[in-house]
Design a protein around this motif. Structure first.
Motif, PDB file in Angstrom:
ATOM      1  N   THR A   1       0.836  -1.198   0.000  1.00  0.00           N
ATOM      2  CA  THR A   1       0.000   0.000   0.000  1.00  0.00           C
ATOM      3  C   THR A   1       0.873   1.251   0.000  1.00  0.00           C
ATOM      4  O   THR A   1       2.090   1.191   0.192  1.00  0.00           O
TER       5      THR A   1
ATOM      6  N   LEU B   1      -3.943   7.236   0.299  1.00  0.00           N
ATOM      7  CA  LEU B   1      -4.840   6.336  -0.429  1.00  0.00           C
ATOM      8  C   LEU B   1      -5.059   5.025   0.328  1.00  0.00           C
ATOM      9  O   LEU B   1      -5.527   5.044   1.458  1.00  0.00           O
ATOM     10  N   ASP B   2      -4.680   3.878  -0.259  1.00  0.00           N
ATOM     11  CA  ASP B   2      -4.953   2.599   0.395  1.00  0.00           C
ATOM     12  C   ASP B   2      -4.055   2.344   1.598  1.00  0.00           C
ATOM     13  O   ASP B   2      -4.259   1.383   2.342  1.00  0.00           O
TER      14      ASP B   2
ATOM     15  N   LYS C   1      -3.001   1.787   7.351  1.00  0.00           N
ATOM     16  CA  LYS C   1      -2.171   0.596   7.436  1.00  0.00           C
ATOM     17  C   LYS C   1      -1.099   0.701   8.522  1.00  0.00           C
ATOM     18  O   LYS C   1      -0.572   1.769   8.816  1.00  0.00           O
TER      19      LYS C   1
END
Length: 341
Positions: free
Chosen positions: A4, A26-27, A31
């Protein structure tokens, strides 16, 4: 491996030498990633955790390790909260920080906030591309002095100005004082996006940075911008990198810099060899909260010595710009000195 986006993430070393990285774009917004060192020849790689994630997505956050080994993760763009790793069980995993909300504006004042661990609490300040450092703790360690230096002029970010001179002021505050106040002084010249280090002598080194402009691609001039600096075990300062551009530009007025340089402060000069301490004995293992002794030798008689250790963090912008670390100053006896309980 990392799958990611880590852009504008932040990192912190854990007590077991594992590198913890969180957030990004973003993704990668929520995380959590880990990198565990291995023996030479081992198979090291990043691991993205699948069973846990951040309570709030964080872009431009700051980390601080706490005395119990846990990590507090503070702020981020549009995220005026703090949370912990490992996660703590509360309402939503994060707590609101009014201070970060109060300083949030279109100047991006609350990105990568400076966080210093005090004897009784934490101290947070808004960066605006400043440099910040907590000075060495002395005596009973109950008094903490924090220094904040430099920074961009108000409006430089909004106007995307590359030639507005950086601030050259330094503010010093006793953060543990019940009624704290700022004591001001000036650096030789202005500086933004620099690095601050506590040297083994107890002196503060402010290095790198740009003299004009503000944070952001193509927005600083006369720079060592997005550079890094770190104190090496032998007392030298490792300086690396600079890039004020979107991509690598090697033919620009202020080109991308990929070289490494080792800077030797004056205490490493040959004419000072007779006053530099040499560690003769040190225990192989020290447990948490345990007093231990270190035997040093110096050719000339001395009346004191400064011992400095650093717990370094880094983020996308810089490695030690806020120099989130704890440093202590100890007295030395003629034969032996000890770290107190």
């Amino acid at each position: 491996m990392i799958l990611t986006d880590t852009w504008w993430s932040s990192d912190q070393f854990l007590p077991d030498r594992t590198l913890l990285q969180t957030g990004g774009d973003l993704d990668g917004f929520k995380k959590i990633r880990k990198f565990e060192p291995s023996e030479p020849g081992g198979n090291c790689d990043w691991v993205e955790l699948k069973d846990v994630e951040l309570a709030n997505g964080r872009w431009y956050a700051t980390k601080q390790i706490l005395p119990d080994g846990t990590i507090v993760i503070v702020g981020g763009r549009g995220t005026n909260t703090a949370e912990y790793y490992p996660p703590r069980m509360n309402k939503n995993g994060a707590v609101e920080l009014k201070f970060l909300a109060d300083v949030e504006d279109n100047q991006m004042y609350n990105l990568y906030p400076y966080v210093h661990l005090l004897p009784t609490a934490t101290f947070s300040s808004s960066p605006t591309t400043k440099q910040s450092l907590m000075l060495a703790l002395e005596g009973d360690f109950s008094t903490t002095v924090v220094v904040v230096c430099g920074g961009a002029q108000y409006g430089a970010f909004i106007e995307r100005s590359t030639d507005t001179p950086a601030h050259g002021s330094c503010g010093r505050i006793v953060a543990t004082d019940p009624k704290p106040g700022w004591e001001m002084e000036d650096m030789p010249y202005g500086r933004i996006m620099g690095d601050t280090l506590m040297l083994p002598t107890g002196d503060t080194l402010i290095i790198n940075g740009a003299q004009a402009g503000t944070q952001g691609f193509e927005m600083a001039s006369n720079p060592m911008y997005h550079s890094t600096a770190n104190l090496l075990p032998d007392g030298r300062v490792l300086v690396a990198g600079s890039n004020p551009h979107y991509f690598y530009k090697f033919a620009a007025e202020f080109p991308t810099e990929l070289r490494l340089e080792a800077f030797s402060p004056e205490y490493l000069s040959p004419d000072r060899a007779n006053i530099r301490p040499v560690i003769e004995e040190i225990p192989e293992t020290v447990r948490f909260g345990e007093a231990f002794a270190v035997l040093v030798s110096v050719p000339l008689s001395i009346v004191g010595i400064i011992e400095v250790w650093e717990r370094t963090i880094f983020d996308t912008f810089i490695f030690t710009g806020s120099n989130i670390s704890e440093t202590c100053r100890y007295a030395v006896s003629p034969r032996r000195w000890s770290i107190p309980d």
